[in-house]
Scaffold this motif. Structure first.
Motif, PDB file in Angstrom:
ATOM      1  N   VAL A 153       1.138  -0.776   0.172  1.00 16.33           N
ATOM      2  CA  VAL A 153       0.350   0.269  -0.113  1.00 16.33           C
ATOM      3  C   VAL A 153       0.415   1.323   0.362  1.00 16.33           C
ATOM      4  N   PRO A 154       0.155   2.124  -0.414  1.00 12.45           N
ATOM      5  CA  PRO A 154       1.442   4.042  -0.663  1.00 12.45           C
ATOM      6  C   PRO A 154       1.666   3.585   0.961  1.00 12.45           C
ATOM      7  N   GLN A 155       1.133   3.713   1.717  1.00 14.05           N
ATOM      8  CA  GLN A 155       2.246   4.552   3.480  1.00 14.05           C
ATOM      9  C   GLN A 155       3.171   3.376   3.770  1.00 14.05           C
ATOM     10  N   ASP A 156       3.308   2.299   2.887  1.00 12.28           N
ATOM     11  CA  ASP A 156       3.985   1.045   3.069  1.00 12.28           C
ATOM     12  C   ASP A 156       5.760   1.966   3.256  1.00 12.28           C
ATOM     13  N   PRO A 157       6.995   1.221   3.110  1.00 12.22           N
ATOM     14  CA  PRO A 157       7.619   1.975   2.758  1.00 12.22           C
ATOM     15  C   PRO A 157       8.597   1.210   1.637  1.00 12.22           C
ATOM     16  N   VAL A 158       8.567   2.208   0.833  1.00 17.58           N
ATOM     17  CA  VAL A 158       9.268   1.872  -1.264  1.00 17.58           C
ATOM     18  C   VAL A 158      10.733   0.566  -0.478  1.00 17.58           C
ATOM     19  N   THR A 159       9.949  -0.292  -1.247  1.00 20.90           N
ATOM     20  CA  THR A 159      11.721  -1.066  -1.002  1.00 20.90           C
ATOM     21  C   THR A 159      11.892  -2.139  -2.670  1.00 20.90           C
ATOM     22  N   HIS A 160      12.981  -2.211  -2.631  1.00 14.68           N
ATOM     23  CA  HIS A 160      13.403  -2.485  -4.194  1.00 14.68           C
ATOM     24  C   HIS A 160      13.963  -4.393  -3.866  1.00 14.68           C
ATOM     25  N   LEU A 161      13.157  -4.807  -5.158  1.00 19.56           N
ATOM     26  CA  LEU A 161      13.594  -6.829  -5.084  1.00 19.56           C
ATOM     27  C   LEU A 161      15.003  -6.852  -5.207  1.00 19.56           C
ATOM     28  N   THR A 162      15.366  -5.877  -5.520  1.00 21.31           N
ATOM     29  CA  THR A 162      17.173  -6.583  -5.425  1.00 21.31           C
ATOM     30  C   THR A 162      17.262  -6.274  -4.716  1.00 21.31           C
ATOM     31  N   ASP A 163      17.507  -6.382  -3.017  1.00 19.63           N
ATOM     32  CA  ASP A 163      18.114  -6.024  -1.823  1.00 19.63           C
ATOM     33  C   ASP A 163      16.811  -7.684  -1.374  1.00 19.63           C
ATOM     34  N   TYR A 164      16.110  -8.213  -2.043  1.00 21.31           N
ATOM     35  CA  TYR A 164      15.557 -10.055  -1.859  1.00 21.31           C
ATOM     36  C   TYR A 164      16.033 -11.027  -2.717  1.00 21.31           C
ATOM     37  N   LEU A 165      16.667 -10.738  -3.914  1.00 13.73           N
ATOM     38  CA  LEU A 165      16.321 -11.784  -4.390  1.00 13.73           C
ATOM     39  C   LEU A 165      18.877 -11.997  -4.187  1.00 13.73           C
ATOM     40  N   LYS A 166      18.495 -13.599  -4.335  1.00 12.52           N
ATOM     41  CA  LYS A 166      19.885 -13.456  -3.433  1.00 12.52           C
ATOM     42  C   LYS A 166      21.437 -14.084  -4.894  1.00 12.52           C
TER      43      LYS A 166
END
Length: 166
Positions: A153-166
């Motif tokens: 949701v817009p209220q959540d902090p934006v994270t990037h997929l690169t932080d989760y791909l190993k």
């Protein structure tokens, strides 16, 4: 933010969410983005009158819907059909983003909402479960320079997929 969707008149956000139009889109994203239209680009759903009807009922009052095949979505966006509108483009899998790009859409950034867990998926982040093929598709999109954020949701902090791909 304006140049993120340059070459795609009317598009204000692009999201992958396997639920397509649902509560978070209706309650949060539509208001935050001041949407005038929600577009679902998906071949299977566009061919299923019952699913189209259910999705249209879920859309907020006053917001138009387009539930159309991927190829038609790309063509109409490139033709400028949605210029002057505020369109939220939603697909349910990364393969559809790749198809849209192959059809000429200059996609530079996408957001991942929910990709639910199934027998053949693995979690890479809470609410984001992918098959091996989808993980590779995300890697391919990243290699093409597409920014991929994860935000329910817009209220959540934006994270990037690169932080989760190993």
């Amino acid at each position: 933010m304006a140049d993120e969707f340059e070459g795609m008149p009317g598009i204000v956000a692009i999201r992958i969410d396997d639920r397509l139009i649902h509560g978070q889109v209706v309650a949060y994203w539509s208001n935050s983005l001041k949407l005038t239209r929600i577009m679902v680009a998906n071949d299977q759903v566009a061919a299923d009158d019952m699913r189209k009807s259910v999705l249209r009922m879920a859309a907020p009052a006053g917001i138009k819907t387009s539930i159309i095949p991927v190829e038609r979505a790309a063509k109409q966006i490139l033709e400028g059909k949605y210029a002057g509108q505020r369109v939220f483009l939603i697909v349910n899998k990364p393969a559809d983003i790749i198809r849209l790009m192959d059809l000429g859409l200059p996609i530079k950034t996408i957001n991942i909402g929910n990709m639910g867990g199934k027998d053949d998926t693995k979690p890479i982040k809470k609410y984001v479960n992918v098959t091996d093929e989808q993980e590779q598709q995300f890697r391919d999109l990243l290699a093409k320079g597409v920014e991929i954020t994860t935000q329910l949701v817009p209220q959540d902090p934006v994270t990037h997929l690169t932080d989760y791909l190993k």
